[in-house]
Design a protein around this motif. Structure first.
Motif, PDB file in Angstrom:
ATOM      1  N   THR A 192     -11.764  -4.315 -28.368  1.00 37.71           N
ATOM      2  CA  THR A 192     -12.179  -3.816 -29.876  1.00 37.71           C
ATOM      3  C   THR A 192     -12.951  -2.361 -29.500  1.00 37.71           C
ATOM      4  OG1 THR A 192     -11.861  -5.767 -31.051  1.00 37.71           O
ATOM      5  CG2 THR A 192     -13.171  -3.684 -32.013  1.00 37.71           C
ATOM      6  N   LEU A 193     -13.991  -2.555 -28.293  1.00 33.32           N
ATOM      7  CA  LEU A 193     -14.504  -1.574 -28.452  1.00 33.32           C
ATOM      8  C   LEU A 193     -14.365  -0.189 -27.833  1.00 33.32           C
ATOM      9  CD1 LEU A 193     -17.418  -0.050 -28.209  1.00 33.32           C
ATOM     10  CD2 LEU A 193     -17.543  -1.311 -25.725  1.00 33.32           C
ATOM     11  N   GLY A 194     -13.111  -0.520 -26.475  1.00 33.54           N
ATOM     12  CA  GLY A 194     -11.777  -0.013 -26.045  1.00 33.54           C
ATOM     13  C   GLY A 194     -11.313   1.195 -26.755  1.00 33.54           C
ATOM     14  N   THR A 195     -10.440   0.276 -28.068  1.00 31.96           N
ATOM     15  CA  THR A 195     -10.461   1.074 -29.571  1.00 31.96           C
ATOM     16  C   THR A 195     -10.618   1.785 -30.229  1.00 31.96           C
ATOM     17  OG1 THR A 195      -8.441  -0.743 -29.365  1.00 31.96           O
ATOM     18  CG2 THR A 195      -8.561   0.829 -30.803  1.00 31.96           C
ATOM     19  N   ILE A 196     -12.125   1.824 -29.844  1.00 29.97           N
ATOM     20  CA  ILE A 196     -12.863   2.273 -30.828  1.00 29.97           C
ATOM     21  C   ILE A 196     -13.248   3.948 -30.519  1.00 29.97           C
ATOM     22  CG2 ILE A 196     -15.631   2.449 -31.799  1.00 29.97           C
ATOM     23  CD1 ILE A 196     -15.353  -0.370 -32.635  1.00 29.97           C
ATOM     24  N   LYS A 197     -13.578   3.937 -29.150  1.00 29.07           N
ATOM     25  CA  LYS A 197     -13.821   4.448 -27.820  1.00 29.07           C
ATOM     26  C   LYS A 197     -12.701   5.634 -28.825  1.00 29.07           C
ATOM     27  CE  LYS A 197     -17.104   2.755 -24.868  1.00 29.07           C
ATOM     28  NZ  LYS A 197     -17.696   2.451 -23.843  1.00 29.07           N
ATOM     29  N   THR A 198     -11.338   4.832 -27.987  1.00 25.20           N
ATOM     30  CA  THR A 198     -10.291   5.854 -27.601  1.00 25.20           C
ATOM     31  C   THR A 198      -9.496   6.723 -29.188  1.00 25.20           C
ATOM     32  OG1 THR A 198      -8.977   4.178 -26.420  1.00 25.20           O
ATOM     33  CG2 THR A 198      -7.970   5.719 -27.538  1.00 25.20           C
ATOM     34  N   ARG A 199      -9.937   5.914 -30.540  1.00 22.77           N
ATOM     35  CA  ARG A 199      -9.830   6.274 -31.520  1.00 22.77           C
ATOM     36  C   ARG A 199     -10.513   7.603 -31.825  1.00 22.77           C
ATOM     37  NH1 ARG A 199      -7.410   0.879 -34.819  1.00 22.77           N
ATOM     38  NH2 ARG A 199      -6.044   0.799 -33.763  1.00 22.77           N
ATOM     39  N   LEU A 200     -11.917   7.495 -31.858  1.00 19.34           N
ATOM     40  CA  LEU A 200     -13.714   7.778 -31.757  1.00 19.34           C
ATOM     41  C   LEU A 200     -13.291   9.257 -31.108  1.00 19.34           C
ATOM     42  CD1 LEU A 200     -16.078   8.511 -33.213  1.00 19.34           C
ATOM     43  CD2 LEU A 200     -17.243   7.063 -31.070  1.00 19.34           C
ATOM     44  N   TYR A 201     -12.421   9.115 -30.093  1.00 21.48           N
ATOM     45  CA  TYR A 201     -12.420  10.807 -29.226  1.00 21.48           C
ATOM     46  C   TYR A 201     -10.741  11.101 -28.763  1.00 21.48           C
ATOM     47  CZ  TYR A 201     -17.446  10.094 -28.097  1.00 21.48           C
ATOM     48  OH  TYR A 201     -18.628   9.844 -28.599  1.00 21.48           O
ATOM     49  N   GLY A 202     -10.145  10.731 -29.971  1.00 20.68           N
ATOM     50  CA  GLY A 202      -8.919  11.354 -29.973  1.00 20.68           C
ATOM     51  C   GLY A 202      -8.220  12.744 -29.294  1.00 20.68           C
ATOM     52  N   PRO A 203      -8.924  13.655 -30.044  1.00 25.42           N
ATOM     53  CA  PRO A 203      -8.517  14.998 -29.666  1.00 25.42           C
ATOM     54  C   PRO A 203      -8.693  15.258 -27.824  1.00 25.42           C
ATOM     55  CG  PRO A 203      -9.325  14.766 -31.989  1.00 25.42           C
ATOM     56  CD  PRO A 203      -9.314  13.018 -31.298  1.00 25.42           C
ATOM     57  N   ALA A 204     -10.297  15.224 -27.685  1.00 24.09           N
ATOM     58  CA  ALA A 204     -10.718  14.624 -26.512  1.00 24.09           C
ATOM     59  C   ALA A 204      -9.699  14.145 -25.604  1.00 24.09           C
ATOM     60  CB  ALA A 204     -12.308  14.355 -25.879  1.00 24.09           C
ATOM     61  N   LEU A 205      -9.062  13.679 -25.537  1.00 22.65           N
ATOM     62  CA  LEU A 205      -8.790  12.689 -24.754  1.00 22.65           C
ATOM     63  C   LEU A 205      -6.864  13.344 -24.420  1.00 22.65           C
ATOM     64  CD1 LEU A 205      -9.564   8.447 -26.414  1.00 22.65           C
ATOM     65  CD2 LEU A 205     -10.251   9.586 -23.742  1.00 22.65           C
ATOM     66  N   GLU A 206      -6.914  13.453 -25.373  1.00 26.19           N
ATOM     67  CA  GLU A 206      -5.407  14.056 -25.050  1.00 26.19           C
ATOM     68  C   GLU A 206      -5.390  15.081 -24.708  1.00 26.19           C
ATOM     69  OE1 GLU A 206      -1.738  15.877 -28.451  1.00 26.19           O
ATOM     70  OE2 GLU A 206      -3.628  15.083 -29.094  1.00 26.19           O
ATOM     71  N   ALA A 207      -6.342  16.356 -24.478  1.00 23.19           N
ATOM     72  CA  ALA A 207      -6.650  17.554 -23.798  1.00 23.19           C
ATOM     73  C   ALA A 207      -6.665  17.101 -22.850  1.00 23.19           C
ATOM     74  CB  ALA A 207      -7.863  18.537 -24.726  1.00 23.19           C
ATOM     75  N   LEU A 208      -7.881  15.666 -22.183  1.00 17.74           N
ATOM     76  CA  LEU A 208      -7.964  14.936 -20.913  1.00 17.74           C
ATOM     77  C   LEU A 208      -6.976  14.614 -20.072  1.00 17.74           C
ATOM     78  CD1 LEU A 208     -11.807  13.807 -21.158  1.00 17.74           C
ATOM     79  CD2 LEU A 208     -10.872  15.722 -19.960  1.00 17.74           C
ATOM     80  N   ARG A 209      -5.723  14.335 -20.918  1.00 16.56           N
ATOM     81  CA  ARG A 209      -4.989  13.868 -20.410  1.00 16.56           C
ATOM     82  C   ARG A 209      -3.308  14.259 -20.638  1.00 16.56           C
ATOM     83  NH1 ARG A 209      -6.141   8.001 -24.060  1.00 16.56           N
ATOM     84  NH2 ARG A 209      -7.258   6.798 -22.315  1.00 16.56           N
ATOM     85  N   GLN A 210      -3.524  15.761 -20.411  1.00 21.00           N
ATOM     86  CA  GLN A 210      -2.498  16.857 -20.035  1.00 21.00           C
ATOM     87  C   GLN A 210      -2.108  16.465 -19.260  1.00 21.00           C
ATOM     88  OE1 GLN A 210      -3.663  20.480 -21.745  1.00 21.00           O
ATOM     89  NE2 GLN A 210      -1.782  21.860 -21.303  1.00 21.00           N
ATOM     90  N   GLU A 211      -1.220  17.533 -18.466  1.00 24.58           N
ATOM     91  CA  GLU A 211      -1.284  16.707 -16.920  1.00 24.58           C
ATOM     92  C   GLU A 211      -0.508  18.383 -16.509  1.00 24.58           C
ATOM     93  OE1 GLU A 211       2.462  14.647 -16.286  1.00 24.58           O
ATOM     94  OE2 GLU A 211       1.959  12.586 -17.438  1.00 24.58           O
ATOM     95  N   ASP A 212      -0.501  18.996 -16.894  1.00 27.50           N
ATOM     96  CA  ASP A 212       0.048  20.532 -16.825  1.00 27.50           C
ATOM     97  C   ASP A 212      -1.441  21.533 -17.065  1.00 27.50           C
ATOM     98  OD1 ASP A 212       0.909  22.476 -15.757  1.00 27.50           O
ATOM     99  OD2 ASP A 212       1.847  23.421 -17.279  1.00 27.50           O
ATOM    100  N   VAL A 213      -2.427  21.203 -16.063  1.00 27.10           N
ATOM    101  CA  VAL A 213      -3.410  22.000 -16.654  1.00 27.10           C
ATOM    102  C   VAL A 213      -3.661  23.425 -16.347  1.00 27.10           C
ATOM    103  CG1 VAL A 213      -6.100  22.073 -16.397  1.00 27.10           C
ATOM    104  CG2 VAL A 213      -3.955  19.470 -16.088  1.00 27.10           C
ATOM    105  N   PRO A 214      -4.347  24.458 -16.792  1.00 25.86           N
ATOM    106  CA  PRO A 214      -4.259  25.596 -17.082  1.00 25.86           C
ATOM    107  C   PRO A 214      -5.739  25.896 -16.056  1.00 25.86           C
ATOM    108  CG  PRO A 214      -4.724  24.891 -19.310  1.00 25.86           C
ATOM    109  CD  PRO A 214      -4.324  24.006 -18.752  1.00 25.86           C
ATOM    110  N   LEU A 215      -5.515  26.109 -14.922  1.00 29.95           N
ATOM    111  CA  LEU A 215      -6.493  26.064 -13.991  1.00 29.95           C
ATOM    112  C   LEU A 215      -7.568  27.326 -14.074  1.00 29.95           C
ATOM    113  CD1 LEU A 215      -5.188  24.886 -10.825  1.00 29.95           C
ATOM    114  CD2 LEU A 215      -6.905  23.564 -12.674  1.00 29.95           C
ATOM    115  N   GLY A 216      -6.963  28.700 -15.273  1.00 32.17           N
ATOM    116  CA  GLY A 216      -7.864  29.687 -14.943  1.00 32.17           C
ATOM    117  C   GLY A 216      -7.388  30.693 -16.040  1.00 32.17           C
TER     118      GLY A 216
END
Length: 223
Positions: free
Chosen positions: A199-223
């Motif tokens: 439950t705690l993990g789910t709360i955090k996942t939903r709390l930070y959804g947009p940030a997590l989506e960006a962090l889990r992006q596979e093709d990361v722009p480096l410049g």
């Protein structure tokens, strides 16, 4: 290399006694130790500590510049670790006894709470000074965890925050004296051990959804 210990219901992840930069082997070690924390049963929390002058100086730039062909995969792996800490199904407290810079500062923000030494050590995002832009995922994490004006100042000026300044800006939640940071973090973590679980993990996942989506992006722009 990082080590894992346990005091009653609180795991202590010690990042090491060097600059604790994110070498690939270091990242793999931390990831494996987090597996142990997640697989444990019953009440538990996590304090991430270090020993020496540094908590973490972030990316291993020496390794990165020597392996430029693997930069994309490396940064993707770093962001995956940040996302994992952000959603860990246990309460997490970063015990910042020393300098906490760059991706190390971002790792501290991926914890639920932070305790910082009051009289020595700096928390800093130096990217504007070292000409390395934040990835979209890193930007999203910082903005999700800091007040907008604090995030703007920290990201665009590379300000070095001492413990009391960091507390005033709500970058950290508590400060402590020399030799007391780890115990203060343990005191903060212990009452939260009973909240561990999916439950705690789910709360955090939903709390930070947009940030997590960006962090889990596979093709990361480096410049």
């Amino acid at each position: 290399m990082p080590t894992l210990d346990r005091q009653d219901d609180v795991f202590i992840l010690d990042l090491g006694d060097s600059e604790n930069r994110f070498h690939p082997d270091w990242l793999a070690s931390v990831d494996a130790l987090l597996d142990e924390v997640e697989k444990a049963e019953g009440p538990r929390a996590l304090v991430t500590a270090a020993t020496g002058k540094f908590w973490s100086n972030g990316l291993d730039l020496e390794w990165l510049f020597a392996h430029a062909d693997r930069a994309g995969a490396y940064v993707t792996g770093v962001q995956a670790l940040l996302a994992r800490f952000l959603t860990l199904p246990v309460a997490t407290v970063a015990a910042l006894q020393g300098h906490t810079f760059a991706a190390g500062a971002m790792l501290s923000l991926a914890h639920d709470f932070r305790v910082m030494r009051a009289d020595r050590g700096y928390w800093c995002l130096p990217e504007a000074d070292i000409n390395i832009p934040f990835t979209p995922g890193m930007s999203a994490l910082i903005q999700a965890r800091l007040h907008p004006q604090t995030a703007h100042e920290a990201m665009t000026t590379a300000r070095r925050y001492g413990g009391l300044d960091a507390l005033a800006e709500r970058i950290v939640d508590r400060t402590a004296g020399e030799g007391e940071v780890r115990e203060a973090a343990l005191a903060l973590a212990r009452p939260l051990a009973g909240k561990a679980g999916p439950t705690l993990g789910t709360i955090k996942t939903r709390l930070y959804g947009p940030a997590l989506e960006a962090l889990r992006q596979e093709d990361v722009p480096l410049g």
